[in-house]
Design an enzyme around this catalytic site. Structure first.
Site, PDB file in Angstrom:
ATOM      1  N   ASN A   4       0.937 -10.648  -9.399  1.00 21.05           N
ATOM      2  CA  ASN A   4      -0.162 -10.151 -10.242  1.00 21.05           C
ATOM      3  C   ASN A   4       0.076 -10.657 -11.659  1.00 21.05           C
ATOM      4  O   ASN A   4       1.086 -11.312 -11.941  1.00 21.05           O
ATOM      5  CB  ASN A   4      -0.250  -8.623 -10.221  1.00 21.05           C
ATOM      6  CG  ASN A   4       1.079  -7.907 -10.361  1.00 21.05           C
ATOM      7  OD1 ASN A   4       1.570  -7.289  -9.419  1.00 21.05           O
ATOM      8  ND2 ASN A   4       1.690  -7.991 -11.532  1.00 21.05           N
ATOM      9  N   ASP A  11       5.225  -9.876 -11.499  1.00 20.15           N
ATOM     10  CA  ASP A  11       4.647  -9.628 -12.836  1.00 20.15           C
ATOM     11  C   ASP A  11       4.736 -10.858 -13.749  1.00 20.15           C
ATOM     12  O   ASP A  11       4.822 -10.720 -14.969  1.00 20.15           O
ATOM     13  CB  ASP A  11       5.351  -8.454 -13.528  1.00 20.15           C
ATOM     14  CG  ASP A  11       5.098  -7.125 -12.850  1.00 20.15           C
ATOM     15  OD1 ASP A  11       4.389  -7.096 -11.837  1.00 20.15           O
ATOM     16  OD2 ASP A  11       5.629  -6.098 -13.337  1.00 20.15           O
ATOM     17  N   HIS A  38       8.640  -3.972  -0.417  1.00 20.51           N
ATOM     18  CA  HIS A  38       7.584  -3.139  -1.004  1.00 20.51           C
ATOM     19  C   HIS A  38       6.337  -3.037  -0.141  1.00 20.51           C
ATOM     20  O   HIS A  38       5.214  -2.966  -0.654  1.00 20.51           O
ATOM     21  CB  HIS A  38       7.225  -3.643  -2.404  1.00 20.51           C
ATOM     22  CG  HIS A  38       6.719  -2.534  -3.291  1.00 20.51           C
ATOM     23  ND1 HIS A  38       6.119  -2.758  -4.515  1.00 20.51           N
ATOM     24  CD2 HIS A  38       6.716  -1.179  -3.122  1.00 20.51           C
ATOM     25  CE1 HIS A  38       5.786  -1.619  -5.068  1.00 20.51           C
ATOM     26  NE2 HIS A  38       6.132  -0.634  -4.245  1.00 20.51           N
ATOM     27  N   CYS A  83       1.172  -4.955  -7.137  1.00 21.35           N
ATOM     28  CA  CYS A  83       2.174  -5.543  -6.269  1.00 21.35           C
ATOM     29  C   CYS A  83       1.909  -5.425  -4.770  1.00 21.35           C
ATOM     30  O   CYS A  83       1.720  -6.416  -4.086  1.00 21.35           O
ATOM     31  CB  CYS A  83       3.515  -4.902  -6.629  1.00 21.35           C
ATOM     32  SG  CYS A  83       4.853  -5.380  -5.578  1.00 21.35           S
TER      33      CYS A  83
END
Length: 545
Positions: free
Chosen positions: A325, A78, A171, A115
């Site tokens: 991102n 982020d 993730h 993500c």
């Protein structure tokens, strides 16, 4: 008999015997030479066969470490366009700035708006529409992950002799053990499996508990064992210390791939007090903490770089830095429009750079079009490997573009096509366009300098930050609208919609979206599984099937 005896005693007979002896000797010599040649040939053929049937590790054993650079890939979470020092004066990132200034800054570099899709494209070199990950991030309570038939970057690198390590955020799925990092090509894994959690306790809200805010589950792993003794250790410090440990014990005659996906600067906003105090001049407490989170990460990158140099690895190392991102509203993407989880430039244009002594051109800025899926073939090429026998890639080898300033082989980017998110009650729906591609579908494509967005792109505001507050410039052109066209080269802030002025370009890009959509598999978005409840598994986030 007398005639025969007379012939045997003659000069002619003696000459015949002499010739026959020489012939026999010649034949013996010839057969001997043939025997030697057959032996040598068989030995050579045997070696060739052994070489052909050997593993990729044996094939590359003759390569010197110099021909296979160490690859260190740092992925921030982020991290916004305006959150790095060389784009902004608010947040101090001197170590990142120094690496970027001595390397190549990628100023026309794109990622995915959220993500898991970004990480999946980094790992596979393929768009998320190819394997059903176009809808959302992976959730802890749903049985999904990067499909097992997708070949990952560390799997290929390991074939070519690399040691492979991941420290930080995965993730990409964990509901079954087969989806864990050390089953997807990594030799070692230290970090967390889900999307995020507390920086100090390494716990996350239990989505199955009642109420969720009163129950938290641990998500910190060392290979297949939950780490129970690091409560109170700040995650950025924890992860860089582990990365430095890997560097210090690395065998220098073997190339290394170190993937360091930090938790920073993802929410929640948490940082050590001494870093927060560096930003006392910022009046907003949230902005102070956010800046501190970024500064801790910057210092960690400095420590990592120092470790590479101290252990004699720096001269043969390539460092790649990227965000996954754009920033959420906690950070800043100014002057770009939008945020994380939007198809505006603020969601998909990312901070990125490469730094290495191996670059042919250093201290430069690249305006070449590059996408996160390009790292896959680029890094495989640097490793001396090949992707010829793998699934078709959407990424391009851009090493010559980065290192030498050559033109990018990439001319377009599919940002996404997500049929599960639609713009409803649109008043601007054009029937002719809709027949080419369903413009209520959330999608976006960049082709050359042009960018087309359809459907519901997400929050469309601009966010300006100063030392006292956040100032939002509200958008007024998105209500009941389902199509936009921008020339990103001349209008990177996406302020002038040209869709009505350039209908032929709109049609061309809609046709491209339609062709991509024909190759897409349906989004895979399974229902939550009650068996995922960490309370059933020792209060730990991890495999449940």
């Amino acid at each position: 008999m007398a005639i025969i005896q007379k012939f045997r005693s003659s000069a002619i007979f003696r000459l015949f015997l002499r010739f026959r002896k020489r012939q026999v000797f010649s034949l013996i010599l010839v057969f001997s030479m043939l025997a030697v040649m057959i032996y040598v040939s068989n030995k050579y053929i045997s070696k060739s066969i052994v070489k052909k049937i050997s593993t990729a590790e044996k094939k590359c054993a003759s390569m010197t470490n110099k021909s296979q650079p160490n690859i260190v890939f740092i992925l921030a979470d982020d991290f916004g366009w305006n959150d790095i020092g060389y784009h902004s004066s608010t947040i101090r990132t001197p170590h990142l700035d120094r690496l970027a200034n001595n390397g190549v800054k990628l100023e026309n570099y794109y990622v995915q708006p959220i993500c898991s899709p970004s990480r999946s494209q980094l790992m596979t070199g393929r768009y998320q529409i190819r394997y059903g990950m176009q809808h959302n991030v992976l959730m802890n309570d749903r049985p999904h992950g990067l499909p097992l038939d997708e070949v990952t970057l560390p799997q290929i690198l390991r074939e070519y002799g690399y040691s492979t390590h991941i420290v930080g955020k995965w993730h990409l799925g964990f509901f079954k053990k087969e989806y864990l990092p050390f089953h997807r090509g990594f030799d070692t894994f230290y970090g967390f499996l889900g999307g995020g959690g507390d920086y100090w306790t390494h716990k996350v809200p239990n989505e199955k508990a009642e109420p969720p805010e009163t129950y938290r589950a641990l998500d910190l792993w060392d290979q297949s064992k939950a780490v129970l003794d690091q409560n109170g250790s700040y995650s950025t410090h924890l992860f860089v210390n582990k990365a430095v440990e890997i560097i210090s014990r690395h065998e220098k005659n073997k190339p290394m791939f170190l993937y360091l996906p930090f938790q920073a600067v993802h929410a929640p906003l948490e940082a050590p007090e001494e870093y927060i105090n560096q930003y006392k001049h910022i009046k907003s407490s949230n902005m102070r903490i956010y800046a501190a989170v970024a500064t801790v990460m910057d210092e960690a990158v400095g420590n990592l770089t120092h470790a590479l140099k101290a252990n004699g690895l720096w001269e043969n190392t390539v460092i790649c830095f990227s965000t996954d991102n754009g920033a959420s509203k906690a950070g800043s993407n100014w002057p770009l429009r939008g945020f994380k989880n939007t198809l505006w430039e603020g969601g998909v244009r990312g901070v990125g750079f490469v730094s290495s002594p191996l670059l042919k051109s250093k201290g430069t800025t690249s305006d070449a079009l590059i996408h996160i899926s390009d790292w896959f073939p680029t890094i495989v090429r640097l490793a001396g490997g090949s992707t010829d026998d793998k699934k078709p890639l959407d990424g391009f080898d851009v090493w010559d573009t980065i290192s030498e300033g050559k033109a990018s082989p990439r001319t377009e980017i599919l940002h996404n096509i997500n049929p599960l998110i639609r713009q409803v009650n649109s008043k601007s729906l054009n029937v002719e366009n809709h027949n080419i591609f369903d413009t209520s579908t959330r999608a976006a494509i960049r082709s050359g300098d042009w960018k087309l967005i359809t459907g519901k792109p997400g929050n469309s505001d601009w966010l300006v930050q100063d030392l006292t507050n956040k100032l939002f410039e509200k958008s007024t052109d998105t209500k009941f609208k389902d199509l936009w066209l921008f020339n990103i080269r001349s209008d990177p802030q996406e302020r002038r919609d040209l869709s009505e002025e350039c209908p032929e370009i709109v049609q061309k890009l809609l046709e491209k979206l339609s062709e991509y959509n024909k190759t897409a598999v349906p989004p895979y978005w399974p229902d939550p599984d009650p068996r995922s409840n960490p309370a059933l598994h020792g209060d730990v986030i991890g495999p449940w099937l």
